[in-house]
Enzyme design. Structure first.
Site, PDB file in Angstrom:
ATOM      1  N   ARG A   1       0.827  -1.227   0.000  1.00 13.51           N
ATOM      2  CA  ARG A   1       0.000   0.000   0.000  1.00 13.51           C
ATOM      3  C   ARG A   1       0.856   1.271   0.000  1.00 13.51           C
ATOM      4  O   ARG A   1       0.497   2.279   0.601  1.00 13.51           O
ATOM      5  CB  ARG A   1      -0.974   0.028   1.191  1.00 13.51           C
ATOM      6  CG  ARG A   1      -1.957  -1.102   1.232  1.00 13.51           C
ATOM      7  CD  ARG A   1      -2.924  -1.102   0.036  1.00 13.51           C
ATOM      8  NE  ARG A   1      -3.740  -2.301   0.067  1.00 13.51           N
ATOM      9  CZ  ARG A   1      -3.407  -3.419  -0.575  1.00 13.51           C
ATOM     10  NH1 ARG A   1      -2.318  -3.479  -1.321  1.00 13.51           N
ATOM     11  NH2 ARG A   1      -4.178  -4.475  -0.508  1.00 13.51           N
TER      12      ARG A   1
ATOM     13  N   SER B   1     -11.378  -1.187   2.961  1.00 13.30           N
ATOM     14  CA  SER B   1     -10.773  -1.632   4.196  1.00 13.30           C
ATOM     15  C   SER B   1     -10.182  -0.400   4.909  1.00 13.30           C
ATOM     16  O   SER B   1      -9.334   0.283   4.358  1.00 13.30           O
ATOM     17  CB  SER B   1      -9.669  -2.622   3.821  1.00 13.30           C
ATOM     18  OG  SER B   1      -9.190  -3.217   4.960  1.00 13.30           O
TER      19      SER B   1
ATOM     20  N   GLU C   1      -5.683   2.689   6.710  1.00 12.59           N
ATOM     21  CA  GLU C   1      -5.254   2.615   5.305  1.00 12.59           C
ATOM     22  C   GLU C   1      -5.822   3.798   4.522  1.00 12.59           C
ATOM     23  O   GLU C   1      -5.251   4.232   3.526  1.00 12.59           O
ATOM     24  CB  GLU C   1      -5.753   1.289   4.695  1.00 12.59           C
ATOM     25  CG  GLU C   1      -5.376   1.118   3.242  1.00 12.59           C
ATOM     26  CD  GLU C   1      -5.759  -0.249   2.680  1.00 12.59           C
ATOM     27  OE1 GLU C   1      -5.633  -1.254   3.414  1.00 12.59           O
ATOM     28  OE2 GLU C   1      -6.190  -0.291   1.518  1.00 12.59           O
TER      29      GLU C   1
HETATM   30  C1  FAD Z   1     -15.816  -1.257  -1.486  1.00  7.42           C
HETATM   31  C2  FAD Z   1     -14.341  -0.995  -1.609  1.00  7.42           C
HETATM   32  C3  FAD Z   1     -13.463  -2.040  -1.817  1.00  7.42           C
HETATM   33  C4  FAD Z   1     -12.094  -1.801  -1.925  1.00  7.42           C
HETATM   34  N1  FAD Z   1     -11.252  -2.854  -2.132  1.00  7.42           N
HETATM   35  C5  FAD Z   1      -9.917  -2.627  -2.232  1.00  7.42           C
HETATM   36  C6  FAD Z   1      -9.011  -3.715  -2.445  1.00  7.42           C
HETATM   37  O1  FAD Z   1      -9.401  -4.854  -2.575  1.00  7.42           O
HETATM   38  N2  FAD Z   1      -7.688  -3.425  -2.521  1.00  7.42           N
HETATM   39  C7  FAD Z   1      -7.214  -2.156  -2.391  1.00  7.42           C
HETATM   40  O2  FAD Z   1      -5.991  -1.961  -2.472  1.00  7.42           O
HETATM   41  N3  FAD Z   1      -8.047  -1.109  -2.198  1.00  7.42           N
HETATM   42  C8  FAD Z   1      -9.382  -1.312  -2.106  1.00  7.42           C
HETATM   43  N4  FAD Z   1     -10.220  -0.255  -1.907  1.00  7.42           N
HETATM   44  C9  FAD Z   1      -9.673   1.095  -1.743  1.00  7.42           C
HETATM   45  C10 FAD Z   1      -9.543   1.903  -3.036  1.00  7.42           C
HETATM   46  O3  FAD Z   1     -10.503   1.496  -3.993  1.00  7.42           O
HETATM   47  C11 FAD Z   1      -8.138   1.794  -3.632  1.00  7.42           C
HETATM   48  O4  FAD Z   1      -7.150   2.266  -2.748  1.00  7.42           O
HETATM   49  C12 FAD Z   1      -8.069   2.582  -4.945  1.00  7.42           C
HETATM   50  O5  FAD Z   1      -6.888   2.273  -5.605  1.00  7.42           O
HETATM   51  C13 FAD Z   1      -8.119   4.086  -4.718  1.00  7.42           C
HETATM   52  O6  FAD Z   1      -8.264   4.720  -5.968  1.00  7.42           O
HETATM   53  P1  FAD Z   1      -9.065   6.091  -6.082  1.00  7.42           P
HETATM   54  O7  FAD Z   1      -8.907   6.600  -7.447  1.00  7.42           O
HETATM   55  O8  FAD Z   1     -10.452   5.932  -5.592  1.00  7.42           O
HETATM   56  O9  FAD Z   1      -8.211   6.964  -5.075  1.00  7.42           O
HETATM   57  P2  FAD Z   1      -8.638   8.178  -4.177  1.00  7.42           P
HETATM   58  O10 FAD Z   1      -9.351   7.714  -2.961  1.00  7.42           O
HETATM   59  O11 FAD Z   1      -9.307   9.205  -4.995  1.00  7.42           O
HETATM   60  O12 FAD Z   1      -7.198   8.693  -3.776  1.00  7.42           O
HETATM   61  C14 FAD Z   1      -6.329   7.887  -3.018  1.00  7.42           C
HETATM   62  C15 FAD Z   1      -4.996   8.615  -2.930  1.00  7.42           C
HETATM   63  O13 FAD Z   1      -4.413   8.638  -4.224  1.00  7.42           O
HETATM   64  C16 FAD Z   1      -4.185   9.967  -4.653  1.00  7.42           C
HETATM   65  N5  FAD Z   1      -4.469  10.021  -6.085  1.00  7.42           N
HETATM   66  C17 FAD Z   1      -5.617   9.729  -6.724  1.00  7.42           C
HETATM   67  N6  FAD Z   1      -5.464   9.867  -8.050  1.00  7.42           N
HETATM   68  C18 FAD Z   1      -4.186  10.268  -8.251  1.00  7.42           C
HETATM   69  C19 FAD Z   1      -3.425  10.607  -9.399  1.00  7.42           C
HETATM   70  N7  FAD Z   1      -3.924  10.556 -10.642  1.00  7.42           N
HETATM   71  N8  FAD Z   1      -2.133  10.984  -9.217  1.00  7.42           N
HETATM   72  C20 FAD Z   1      -1.585  11.035  -7.986  1.00  7.42           C
HETATM   73  N9  FAD Z   1      -2.246  10.733  -6.865  1.00  7.42           N
HETATM   74  C21 FAD Z   1      -3.555  10.356  -6.996  1.00  7.42           C
HETATM   75  C22 FAD Z   1      -5.095  10.845  -3.818  1.00  7.42           C
HETATM   76  O14 FAD Z   1      -4.525  12.121  -3.639  1.00  7.42           O
HETATM   77  C23 FAD Z   1      -5.167  10.076  -2.505  1.00  7.42           C
HETATM   78  O15 FAD Z   1      -4.104  10.425  -1.675  1.00  7.42           O
HETATM   79  C24 FAD Z   1     -11.596  -0.473  -1.815  1.00  7.42           C
HETATM   80  C25 FAD Z   1     -12.510   0.590  -1.619  1.00  7.42           C
HETATM   81  C26 FAD Z   1     -13.863   0.348  -1.528  1.00  7.42           C
HETATM   82  C27 FAD Z   1     -14.793   1.500  -1.326  1.00  7.42           C
END
Ligand code: FAD
Length: 303
Positions: free
Chosen positions: A177, A227, A297
């Site tokens: 992570r 999570s 996380e």
């Molecule tokens: C129901 C559910 C299930 C999930 N299951 C998993 C799983 O199995 N495994 C897992 O690892 N995660 C899981 N997650 C968490 C999440 O989906 C992941 O961490 C995902 O990769 C986050 O992507 P996001 O675009 O939504 O990030 P965001 O929440 O929008 O951002 C996360 C971080 O990344 C940064 N960020 C976003 N986009 C960029 C970019 N283009 N450039 C630089 N920085 C950026 C943001 O500033 C922030 O700090 C889950 C979430 C939910 C709600």
């Protein structure tokens, strides 16, 4: 802020610029106060412009991808908040190797389906993660034995000075992570994946199997950030929270999910403060009962 908003609006015609946009509309927790200025950036030159503009005017610049790992605080985000919305997917073959370029705004399930259509394997583990490609790389998102680290070839981003840079996997410092993008405000624009030729039926079966496991185990019908806590060091975090008797425990509208103790869910009217108080409470109880340290996380931004 009105003058700043008008200036940005004028200079970013290809993007979507809004003022006082509620972040509860853009996070999977369905929580978060207003961002002073919220921009869905769709053009690389406009992204470079806004990074330079924020630097020149000393404005805080925040990034939100698909908001699925982010808790925005109740008073919202000052300055400029951008969401990179580059949604290109391009596939090239080198024999049985597929070189896939995806914009950072592409949602992982969308990319997974596109890869399935093209009979490309290796991305199945990510097909149920509701994030964007950019957010997934920053978090080194993973599930069921897979993680971004295993499939990313290189990443192109805009650095803090507004320059476009490409780094290879070995320079991204991926670990659990974690990636280099957690240290600096580098905005991911494009990710190149290296995957391989597979069999559509097998890929589909694997995706269905993993997504079936998610539906069975996770509270997908309630808003959350996935999570809430990281994997434990030598213990299973959700199990220890459950054993501590915290399943179903509520503070305000935030609750330790009754289905999966590793998830904090929004029961409908949770504030960020409720979630943060519950996170602290869970950490405290687990430490007092078992002497184990658990860490969040989810990413917390705003004020
Ligand atoms: C129901 C559910 C299930 C999930 N299951 C998993 C799983 O199995 N495994 C897992 O690892 N995660 C899981 N997650 C968490 C999440 O989906 C992941 O961490 C995902 O990769 C986050 O992507 P996001 O675009 O939504 O990030 P965001 O929440 O929008 O951002 C996360 C971080 O990344 C940064 N960020 C976003 N986009 C960029 C970019 N283009 N450039 C630089 N920085 C950026 C943001 O500033 C922030 O700090 C889950 C979430 C939910 C709600």
């Amino acid at each position: 802020m009105q003058n700043i908003y008008e200036e940005i609006l004028k200079n970013m015609p290809n993007s979507e610029v809004k003022q006082n946009e509620l972040m509860s509309k853009h996070t999977s927790f369905r929580i978060g106060g207003p961002a002073d200025i919220w921009i869905r950036v769709k053009d690389i030159d406009e992204l470079i412009y806004i990074v330079n503009y924020a630097n020149k005017n000393n404005l805080e610049l925040s990034i939100v991808g698909n908001g699925s790992n982010t808790l925005v605080k109740d008073k919202g985000i000052r300055g400029i908040t951008i969401s990179p919305c580059f949604e290109n997917i391009d596939i090239k073959w080198e024999g049985d190797i597929a070189i896939v370029n995806a914009g950072s705004g592409v949602k992982l399930p969308v990319l997974a389906n596109e890869l399935l259509k093209n009979e490309i394997e290796g991305f199945e583990f990510a097909s149920g993660i509701p994030g964007s490609v950019g957010g997934a790389v920053r978090m080194n998102a993973g599930a069921y034995g897979g993680e971004m680290k295993q499939i990313v070839e290189s990443v192109t981003f805009i650095n803090e000075e507004g320059n476009l840079i490409t780094v290879r996997n070995e320079d991204i410092n991926f670990s659990y992570r974690y990636s280099r993008f957690k240290e600096k405000k580098e905005i991911i624009v494009n990710v190149k994946f290296k995957l391989s030729k597979g069999n559509a039926k097998e890929i589909k079966e694997k995706m269905d199997d993993l997504n079936g496991k998610r539906i069975e185990k996770q509270p997908l019908n309630m808003p959350s950030g996935g999570s809430t806590f990281k994997r434990g060091n030598g213990f299973i975090t959700s199990q220890i929270i459950d054993e501590a008797g915290l399943k179903g425990y509520k503070i305000g509208g935030a609750q330790v999910s009754e289905k999966h103790a590793g998830f904090i869910v929004n029961t409908g009217n949770a504030t960020a403060e409720d979630v943060l108080n519950l996170v602290d409470y869970v950490i405290k109880v687990v430490y007092e009962k078992y002497g184990k340290i658990i860490e969040p996380e989810i990413e917390v931004i705003g004020e």
